[in-house]
Motif scaffolding. Structure first.
Motif, PDB file in Angstrom:
ATOM      1  N   THR A  86      -7.109 -42.357  -2.346  1.00 49.55           N
ATOM      2  CA  THR A  86      -8.155 -43.305  -1.968  1.00 49.55           C
ATOM      3  C   THR A  86      -8.140 -43.549  -0.464  1.00 49.55           C
ATOM      4  OG1 THR A  86      -6.733 -45.238  -2.277  1.00 49.55           O
ATOM      5  CG2 THR A  86      -7.979 -44.466  -4.192  1.00 49.55           C
ATOM      6  N   LEU A  87      -9.238 -44.083   0.029  1.00 51.43           N
ATOM      7  CA  LEU A  87      -9.293 -44.538   1.417  1.00 51.43           C
ATOM      8  C   LEU A  87      -9.980 -45.894   1.440  1.00 51.43           C
ATOM      9  CD1 LEU A  87     -12.442 -44.025   2.698  1.00 51.43           C
ATOM     10  CD2 LEU A  87     -11.689 -41.673   2.383  1.00 51.43           C
ATOM     11  N   LEU A  88      -9.683 -46.662   2.475  1.00 51.08           N
ATOM     12  CA  LEU A  88     -10.234 -48.006   2.605  1.00 51.08           C
ATOM     13  C   LEU A  88     -11.069 -48.084   3.877  1.00 51.08           C
ATOM     14  CD1 LEU A  88     -10.319 -50.990   1.633  1.00 51.08           C
ATOM     15  CD2 LEU A  88      -8.301 -51.393   3.072  1.00 51.08           C
ATOM     16  N   VAL A  89     -12.326 -48.466   3.720  1.00 54.85           N
ATOM     17  CA  VAL A  89     -13.197 -48.720   4.870  1.00 54.85           C
ATOM     18  C   VAL A  89     -13.125 -50.211   5.163  1.00 54.85           C
ATOM     19  CG1 VAL A  89     -15.544 -48.633   5.767  1.00 54.85           C
ATOM     20  CG2 VAL A  89     -14.717 -46.812   4.268  1.00 54.85           C
ATOM     21  N   ARG A  90     -12.650 -50.555   6.347  1.00 54.14           N
ATOM     22  CA  ARG A  90     -12.421 -51.969   6.669  1.00 54.14           C
ATOM     23  C   ARG A  90     -13.625 -52.627   7.340  1.00 54.14           C
ATOM     24  NH1 ARG A  90      -7.308 -53.454   5.726  1.00 54.14           N
ATOM     25  NH2 ARG A  90      -5.668 -51.857   5.612  1.00 54.14           N
ATOM     26  N   SER A  91     -14.349 -51.876   8.156  1.00 53.74           N
ATOM     27  CA  SER A  91     -15.466 -52.470   8.891  1.00 53.74           C
ATOM     28  C   SER A  91     -16.302 -51.354   9.500  1.00 53.74           C
ATOM     29  CB  SER A  91     -14.955 -53.402   9.998  1.00 53.74           C
ATOM     30  OG  SER A  91     -14.155 -52.671  10.925  1.00 53.74           O
ATOM     31  N   ALA A 148     -13.759 -38.284   7.544  1.00 56.47           N
ATOM     32  CA  ALA A 148     -14.331 -37.736   8.774  1.00 56.47           C
ATOM     33  C   ALA A 148     -15.799 -38.129   8.920  1.00 56.47           C
ATOM     34  CB  ALA A 148     -14.186 -36.213   8.783  1.00 56.47           C
ATOM     35  N   ILE A 149     -16.550 -38.052   7.827  1.00 56.08           N
ATOM     36  CA  ILE A 149     -17.973 -38.408   7.851  1.00 56.08           C
ATOM     37  C   ILE A 149     -18.159 -39.874   8.235  1.00 56.08           C
ATOM     38  CG2 ILE A 149     -19.986 -38.788   6.362  1.00 56.08           C
ATOM     39  CD1 ILE A 149     -19.026 -36.257   4.798  1.00 56.08           C
ATOM     40  N   LEU A 150     -17.394 -40.746   7.607  1.00 53.67           N
ATOM     41  CA  LEU A 150     -17.563 -42.176   7.845  1.00 53.67           C
ATOM     42  C   LEU A 150     -17.047 -42.593   9.221  1.00 53.67           C
ATOM     43  CD1 LEU A 150     -16.616 -43.456   4.283  1.00 53.67           C
ATOM     44  CD2 LEU A 150     -18.899 -43.364   5.308  1.00 53.67           C
ATOM     45  N   THR A 151     -15.971 -41.966   9.683  1.00 50.08           N
ATOM     46  CA  THR A 151     -15.469 -42.270  11.024  1.00 50.08           C
ATOM     47  C   THR A 151     -16.506 -41.901  12.077  1.00 50.08           C
ATOM     48  OG1 THR A 151     -13.160 -41.953  10.343  1.00 50.08           O
ATOM     49  CG2 THR A 151     -13.650 -41.786  12.696  1.00 50.08           C
ATOM     50  N   GLU A 152     -17.118 -40.734  11.916  1.00 48.07           N
ATOM     51  CA  GLU A 152     -18.154 -40.305  12.857  1.00 48.07           C
ATOM     52  C   GLU A 152     -19.350 -41.253  12.829  1.00 48.07           C
ATOM     53  OE1 GLU A 152     -19.946 -38.252  15.826  1.00 48.07           O
ATOM     54  OE2 GLU A 152     -17.900 -37.966  15.077  1.00 48.07           O
ATOM     55  N   ALA A 153     -19.610 -41.855  11.670  1.00 49.67           N
ATOM     56  CA  ALA A 153     -20.733 -42.786  11.527  1.00 49.67           C
ATOM     57  C   ALA A 153     -20.393 -44.189  12.012  1.00 49.67           C
ATOM     58  CB  ALA A 153     -21.187 -42.837  10.068  1.00 49.67           C
ATOM     59  N   GLY A 154     -19.179 -44.391  12.532  1.00 55.31           N
ATOM     60  CA  GLY A 154     -18.834 -45.671  13.138  1.00 55.31           C
ATOM     61  C   GLY A 154     -18.021 -46.613  12.276  1.00 55.31           C
ATOM     62  N   PHE A 155     -17.504 -46.130  11.149  1.00 54.50           N
ATOM     63  CA  PHE A 155     -16.700 -46.987  10.282  1.00 54.50           C
ATOM     64  C   PHE A 155     -15.221 -46.891  10.659  1.00 54.50           C
ATOM     65  CE2 PHE A 155     -20.481 -46.031   7.831  1.00 54.50           C
ATOM     66  CZ  PHE A 155     -20.794 -47.230   7.222  1.00 54.50           C
ATOM     67  N   ASP A 156     -14.503 -47.989  10.442  1.00 52.33           N
ATOM     68  CA  ASP A 156     -13.048 -47.998  10.600  1.00 52.33           C
ATOM     69  C   ASP A 156     -12.425 -47.660   9.253  1.00 52.33           C
ATOM     70  OD1 ASP A 156     -12.891 -48.803  13.365  1.00 52.33           O
ATOM     71  OD2 ASP A 156     -13.591 -50.773  12.713  1.00 52.33           O
ATOM     72  N   VAL A 157     -11.756 -46.510   9.184  1.00 51.20           N
ATOM     73  CA  VAL A 157     -11.254 -45.971   7.925  1.00 51.20           C
ATOM     74  C   VAL A 157      -9.733 -45.938   7.933  1.00 51.20           C
ATOM     75  CG1 VAL A 157     -11.254 -43.961   6.402  1.00 51.20           C
ATOM     76  CG2 VAL A 157     -13.330 -44.568   7.658  1.00 51.20           C
ATOM     77  N   ASP A 158      -9.127 -46.413   6.848  1.00 56.87           N
ATOM     78  CA  ASP A 158      -7.668 -46.417   6.691  1.00 56.87           C
ATOM     79  C   ASP A 158      -7.308 -45.455   5.561  1.00 56.87           C
ATOM     80  OD1 ASP A 158      -4.982 -46.906   6.379  1.00 56.87           O
ATOM     81  OD2 ASP A 158      -5.164 -49.090   6.370  1.00 56.87           O
ATOM     82  N   LEU A 159      -6.600 -44.375   5.902  1.00 57.75           N
ATOM     83  CA  LEU A 159      -6.203 -43.385   4.903  1.00 57.75           C
ATOM     84  C   LEU A 159      -4.896 -43.737   4.203  1.00 57.75           C
ATOM     85  CD1 LEU A 159      -7.057 -40.123   6.876  1.00 57.75           C
ATOM     86  CD2 LEU A 159      -8.233 -40.976   4.854  1.00 57.75           C
ATOM     87  N   ASP A 160      -4.187 -44.721   4.702  1.00 58.32           N
ATOM     88  CA  ASP A 160      -2.862 -45.054   4.162  1.00 58.32           C
ATOM     89  C   ASP A 160      -2.804 -46.488   3.657  1.00 58.32           C
ATOM     90  OD1 ASP A 160      -1.749 -42.492   4.945  1.00 58.32           O
ATOM     91  OD2 ASP A 160      -1.847 -43.234   7.002  1.00 58.32           O
ATOM     92  N   ALA A 161      -3.907 -46.970   3.121  1.00 61.86           N
ATOM     93  CA  ALA A 161      -3.960 -48.376   2.710  1.00 61.86           C
ATOM     94  C   ALA A 161      -3.268 -48.635   1.381  1.00 61.86           C
ATOM     95  CB  ALA A 161      -5.416 -48.841   2.631  1.00 61.86           C
ATOM     96  N   ASP A 162      -3.111 -47.608   0.540  1.00 62.48           N
ATOM     97  CA  ASP A 162      -2.524 -47.812  -0.788  1.00 62.48           C
ATOM     98  C   ASP A 162      -1.605 -46.642  -1.120  1.00 62.48           C
ATOM     99  OD1 ASP A 162      -1.867 -48.324  -3.407  1.00 62.48           O
ATOM    100  OD2 ASP A 162      -3.908 -48.797  -4.051  1.00 62.48           O
ATOM    101  N   ASP A 163      -0.298 -46.867  -1.020  1.00 60.07           N
ATOM    102  CA  ASP A 163       0.672 -45.808  -1.309  1.00 60.07           C
ATOM    103  C   ASP A 163       0.654 -45.401  -2.773  1.00 60.07           C
ATOM    104  OD1 ASP A 163       1.467 -45.854   1.317  1.00 60.07           O
ATOM    105  OD2 ASP A 163       3.154 -47.216   0.970  1.00 60.07           O
ATOM    106  N   LEU A 164       0.224 -46.304  -3.645  1.00 57.60           N
ATOM    107  CA  LEU A 164       0.221 -46.003  -5.074  1.00 57.60           C
ATOM    108  C   LEU A 164      -0.997 -45.184  -5.488  1.00 57.60           C
ATOM    109  CD1 LEU A 164       1.455 -49.428  -6.515  1.00 57.60           C
ATOM    110  CD2 LEU A 164       2.798 -47.375  -5.991  1.00 57.60           C
ATOM    111  N   GLN A 165      -2.023 -45.174  -4.645  1.00 59.67           N
ATOM    112  CA  GLN A 165      -3.221 -44.375  -4.917  1.00 59.67           C
ATOM    113  C   GLN A 165      -3.551 -43.568  -3.659  1.00 59.67           C
ATOM    114  OE1 GLN A 165      -6.359 -46.303  -7.490  1.00 59.67           O
ATOM    115  NE2 GLN A 165      -5.375 -48.163  -6.753  1.00 59.67           N
ATOM    116  N   PRO A 166      -2.769 -42.521  -3.412  1.00 63.92           N
ATOM    117  CA  PRO A 166      -2.882 -41.796  -2.137  1.00 63.92           C
ATOM    118  C   PRO A 166      -4.180 -41.027  -1.946  1.00 63.92           C
ATOM    119  CG  PRO A 166      -1.401 -40.647  -3.636  1.00 63.92           C
ATOM    120  CD  PRO A 166      -1.707 -41.973  -4.277  1.00 63.92           C
TER     121      PRO A 166
END
Length: 228
Positions: free
Chosen positions: A130-135, A110-128
């Motif tokens: 974690t989150l991935l910031v793409r850009s 939530a913090i990073l999305t509000e700051a303008g980052f593109d965040v993926d919460l489902d990038a790694d099913d094996l490590q649920p």
């Protein structure tokens, strides 16, 4: 125990410019008051956000590391198999660790999305957890100046403003009070009372005659600063 983490020191956070995506992510998490664990300190009972560049340049991986006793207890419970395979029952340490990690994952997203980052919460099913910031999306952030929104709900007393028309156009002075005519204070006021440019009493001016001193309209020239 020594806590060698990147944490807010109380100093002003400067605008990020030209840094890597991981640097920007760390900067935003620290600005939010969260500790960020340096890679060399991970696994040494230090809790906080782990920020690691993805090996395939896909972005930045973030995980929340629980610290100290909770980490040790949950690892021990996992090692001795203290949980039912169907998840119906598990040792409290495992549940608590998971709750902390998922809760902090959501908060950081939530913090990073509000700051303008593109965040993926489902990038790694094996490590649920974690989150991935793409850009990071271009556009204004909390570090941006007020810009055209300045004054949209009125300037507070004490704010420095520039008079943009009338006898004292170009003078910079201070708001004393704001006034709404025949309506409940909502949105921009109709008039302001400001300190008189000559330093004698005060002056009432239309709200349309006032602009934020830090950002006077183009063509006004160098404003004349009025001492207060």
């Amino acid at each position: 125990m020594e806590m060698d983490v990147f944490a807010s020191s109380g100093a002003p956070v400067e605008a990020v410019g030209g840094g890597s995506l991981s640097d920007d992510v760390r900067e935003e998490l620290v600005a939010a008051g969260l500790p960020v664990v340096p890679p060399e300190r991970e696994g040494r009972s230090v809790g906080g956000a782990s920020v690691i560049d993805a090996s395939d340049n896909a972005g930045v991986w973030i995980d929340w590391i629980v610290s100290g006793a909770l980490s040790d207890a949950s690892v021990r419970a996992m090692e001795v198999g203290a949980w039912q395979p169907d998840g119906s029952s598990m040792h409290p340490a495992i549940r608590q660790s998971g709750t902390v990690k998922f809760t902090m994952r959501g908060a950081m997203a939530a913090i990073l999305t509000e700051a303008g980052f593109d965040v993926d919460l489902d990038a790694d099913d094996l490590q649920p957890t974690t989150l991935l910031v793409r850009s990071r999306r271009p556009g204004p952030t909390w570090r941006s100046p007020a810009g055209p929104l300045a004054g949209a709900s009125g300037y507070s007393p004490g704010i420095r403003v520039c008079l943009i028309d009338g006898e004292f156009a170009g003078a910079v002075t201070t708001v004393v009070s704001a006034h709404w005519e025949d309506r409940w204070p909502d949105g921009a006021p109709d008039r302001y009372r400001v300190q008189h440019p000559h330093g004698t009493s005060s002056l009432e001016v239309p709200a349309t005659s006032v602009a934020l001193a830090a950002d006077p309209p183009e063509g006004l020239g160098d404003p004349t600063v009025v001492k207060t």
